[in-house]
Design a protein around this motif. Sequence first.
Motif, PDB file in Angstrom:
ATOM      1  N   VAL A 232      66.047  -7.379 -75.671  1.00  0.00           N
ATOM      2  CA  VAL A 232      67.465  -7.742 -75.496  1.00  0.00           C
ATOM      3  C   VAL A 232      68.317  -6.469 -75.518  1.00  0.00           C
ATOM      4  O   VAL A 232      69.390  -6.409 -74.923  1.00  0.00           O
ATOM      5  CB  VAL A 232      67.912  -8.752 -76.591  1.00  0.00           C
ATOM      6  CG1 VAL A 232      69.418  -9.005 -76.562  1.00  0.00           C
ATOM      7  CG2 VAL A 232      67.167 -10.076 -76.408  1.00  0.00           C
ATOM      8  N   GLY A 237      73.856  -7.448 -76.816  1.00  0.00           N
ATOM      9  CA  GLY A 237      72.968  -8.298 -76.027  1.00  0.00           C
ATOM     10  C   GLY A 237      72.754  -9.649 -76.696  1.00  0.00           C
ATOM     11  O   GLY A 237      72.634 -10.691 -76.038  1.00  0.00           O
ATOM     12  N   GLU A 327      69.640  -9.705 -69.240  1.00  0.00           N
ATOM     13  CA  GLU A 327      71.097  -9.606 -69.010  1.00  0.00           C
ATOM     14  C   GLU A 327      71.527 -10.194 -67.669  1.00  0.00           C
ATOM     15  O   GLU A 327      72.702 -10.514 -67.466  1.00  0.00           O
ATOM     16  CB  GLU A 327      71.594  -8.157 -69.168  1.00  0.00           C
ATOM     17  CG  GLU A 327      70.961  -7.156 -68.219  1.00  0.00           C
ATOM     18  CD  GLU A 327      69.699  -6.495 -68.784  1.00  0.00           C
ATOM     19  OE1 GLU A 327      69.418  -5.348 -68.408  1.00  0.00           O
ATOM     20  OE2 GLU A 327      68.994  -7.142 -69.602  1.00  0.00           O
TER      21      GLU A 327
END
Length: 342
Positions: A232, A237, A327
């Motif tokens: 992440v 994130g 993402e």
Amino acid sequence: MTDNNNIIVYCEYEDGKVADVSLELLTKGRVLADKLGVKLEALVIGDKLDKIENSLYPYGVDVVYKVEDKRLYPYTSNPHSAILINLFREIKPQICLMGATCIGRDLGPRVSSCLHSGLTADCTALEIGDHTDPKTGKEYKDLLYQIRPAFGGNIVATIVNPECRPQMATVREGVMKKEIKDSAYKGVAVKLDAKKYVKPEDFVVEIIDRHIEKSKVNIKNSPIIIAGGYGVGSKEGFDMLFELANTLGGEVGASRAAVDAGFVEHDRQIGQTGVTVRPKLYIACGISGQIQHIAGMQESSIIISINNDPNAPINTIADYVITGNVEDIVPKLIKYYKKNSK
């Protein structure tokens, strides 16, 4: 009392009830006892234990040992250790199980070292099986296989204890399933006199006041978990994962690598060194899937893996694999779920 060769579970007692981890071990203990053809026993130590046995019998418990004394609650090391050590010398169980909690981690090593019995901590599975000593060729029947990840999670080790008794193991909460065997099951309650097992000097420590902060995060009972790993990339994130969790009505979990990197707090850690979960839906974001992590979530009903590495180990147990960057994918999931939930 004579050698009973039975299985005994040390039951943690707090706020008038037995801890979930102990009930999970009674469920597993019943299966092991049936396989061995022996009785399942429970040991509860504390104060105000009136009728506590009635909450244990349905798990298939044949004998409940109760040791009641107001000085035995809350838990302190010496008196509880003394009771187990002296009782086990008397009844000689073949297996003793306890939770890998603060109490179990304190009590287990004291009892096993005093009885020279050995102890395997943090087991992820318990089975009964045979063993042949490769050096002597001696065969042992019906040993307790104490199974846990080892060498940093690179292998799953099966540990046996051929000669010493009891065979002792601790297991974390949530690893075993809690299941009532029969609500009408009836066992026998045996009241033991604390004075017979504990010396007055064992009570040298007195607890004057206790403050326990309850965990604010409840991932264990969440039906949907969005879990993030080191992939992440940052604390920010994880904000994305929290937004997805809010959209779906779930909770956020994490791998040890993400917690160690400071992306999220420790009480969200899932795996052998965190909590074990069984949600209906588990979305793993940027998690490679070390053995220790998989041990804590492999019984999830549906597992979705989002990872930019198509060969990530977690993909082998996932029902659905999305190959790509977290993402890029998570914002799309949030957008579509929000659109479809209106």
